[in-house]
Motif scaffolding. Sequence first.
Motif, short mmCIF file in Angstrom:
data_model
loop_
_atom_site.label_atom_id
_atom_site.label_comp_id
_atom_site.label_asym_id
_atom_site.label_seq_id
_atom_site.Cartn_x
_atom_site.Cartn_y
_atom_site.Cartn_z
N VAL A 75 0.84 -1.21 0.00
CA VAL A 75 0.00 0.00 0.00
C VAL A 75 0.87 1.25 0.00
N LYS A 76 1.93 1.25 0.80
CA LYS A 76 2.82 2.42 0.87
C LYS A 76 3.44 2.71 -0.50
N GLU A 77 3.89 1.66 -1.19
CA GLU A 77 4.53 1.88 -2.49
C GLU A 77 3.53 2.39 -3.52
N ILE A 78 2.31 1.86 -3.51
CA ILE A 78 1.29 2.35 -4.44
C ILE A 78 0.96 3.81 -4.14
N ASP A 79 0.89 4.14 -2.86
CA ASP A 79 0.61 5.53 -2.46
C ASP A 79 1.75 6.45 -2.90
N CYS A 80 2.99 5.97 -2.81
CA CYS A 80 4.14 6.76 -3.28
C CYS A 80 4.05 7.00 -4.79
N ILE A 81 3.62 5.98 -5.52
CA ILE A 81 3.45 6.13 -6.97
C ILE A 81 2.41 7.20 -7.27
N LEU A 82 1.30 7.15 -6.56
CA LEU A 82 0.23 8.13 -6.76
C LEU A 82 0.75 9.53 -6.50
N THR A 83 1.48 9.71 -5.42
CA THR A 83 2.04 11.02 -5.09
C THR A 83 3.00 11.50 -6.17
N ALA A 84 3.90 10.62 -6.59
CA ALA A 84 4.89 11.00 -7.61
C ALA A 84 4.21 11.39 -8.92
N GLU A 85 3.19 10.64 -9.31
CA GLU A 85 2.49 10.95 -10.56
C GLU A 85 1.80 12.31 -10.48
N LYS A 86 1.31 12.66 -9.32
CA LYS A 86 0.64 13.96 -9.17
C LYS A 86 1.62 15.12 -9.17
N LEU A 87 2.90 14.83 -8.89
CA LEU A 87 3.91 15.87 -8.84
C LEU A 87 4.66 16.05 -10.17
N ARG A 88 4.26 15.31 -11.19
CA ARG A 88 4.92 15.45 -12.49
C ARG A 88 4.81 16.88 -13.00
N ALA A 89 5.88 17.34 -13.60
CA ALA A 89 5.97 18.75 -14.01
C ALA A 89 4.82 19.17 -14.91
N HIS A 90 4.46 18.32 -15.86
CA HIS A 90 3.43 18.73 -16.82
C HIS A 90 2.06 18.91 -16.16
N ARG A 91 1.88 18.34 -14.97
CA ARG A 91 0.62 18.51 -14.26
C ARG A 91 0.61 19.76 -13.37
N ARG A 92 1.78 20.40 -13.20
CA ARG A 92 1.87 21.48 -12.22
C ARG A 92 2.48 22.76 -12.79
N THR A 93 2.40 22.91 -14.09
CA THR A 93 2.97 24.12 -14.70
C THR A 93 2.30 25.39 -14.19
N TYR A 94 1.05 25.25 -13.69
CA TYR A 94 0.35 26.42 -13.16
C TYR A 94 1.09 27.03 -11.97
#
Length: 201
Positions: free
Chosen positions: A174-193
């Motif tokens: 569960v921890k590793e899947i949660d880490c993946i979710l967090t990392a994917e949300k921090l991708r640069a193209h998702r946060r250019t704003y």
Amino acid sequence: MERGKLLVISGPSGVGKSTAIKGVQALHPDMYFSISATTRNRREGDVDGVTYWFKTTEEFENMIARGVFYEWARYGDNYYGTPMEPVDQRLQQGLDVIMDIDVQGALQIQKRCADAVLIFLVAPSFAVLEQRLRGRADTSEEDMQKRLIQARWEYSQAGQYDYLVISDTPERTVKEIDCILTAEKLRAHRRTYLLGLEESI
């Protein structure tokens, strides 16, 4: 509003997908578990829209013709598939979606949803996976061998996934899947704003 993330969880029978998904949902109560549509008969305890979306064969085939599934397949006399609309609605609302899908379905979704994140669960070893399956004591030796053959094929496809997660203890998985979710949300193209460039244009 940021679009939610779609996590597609796959892995062989006995690897612990359901346990992992329940654990991730416990961390993220707003996460939507994608419900499949099927033409199989309802069983005791089944609830439409909770267990599955129950459809007649005619209804399901009409849905196929309209192209409303992320993925679908026929097993024996019954169809199974993942309707796009309820998943897309949640993603557009900024909610994350998680689904338990076999390899064939996951690879179909990968083609239709470019930002889907494919996660394959593996046991610490194939011997451990076999022990887990045999520990269920719910199948004949003939069916057991079929499951093991299927598991080996699924393992051979795992390289097409974005991430491999070892399913040893539920907490670590569960921890590793949660880490993946967090990392994917921090991708640069998702946060250019966050760069505030629109203020200087």
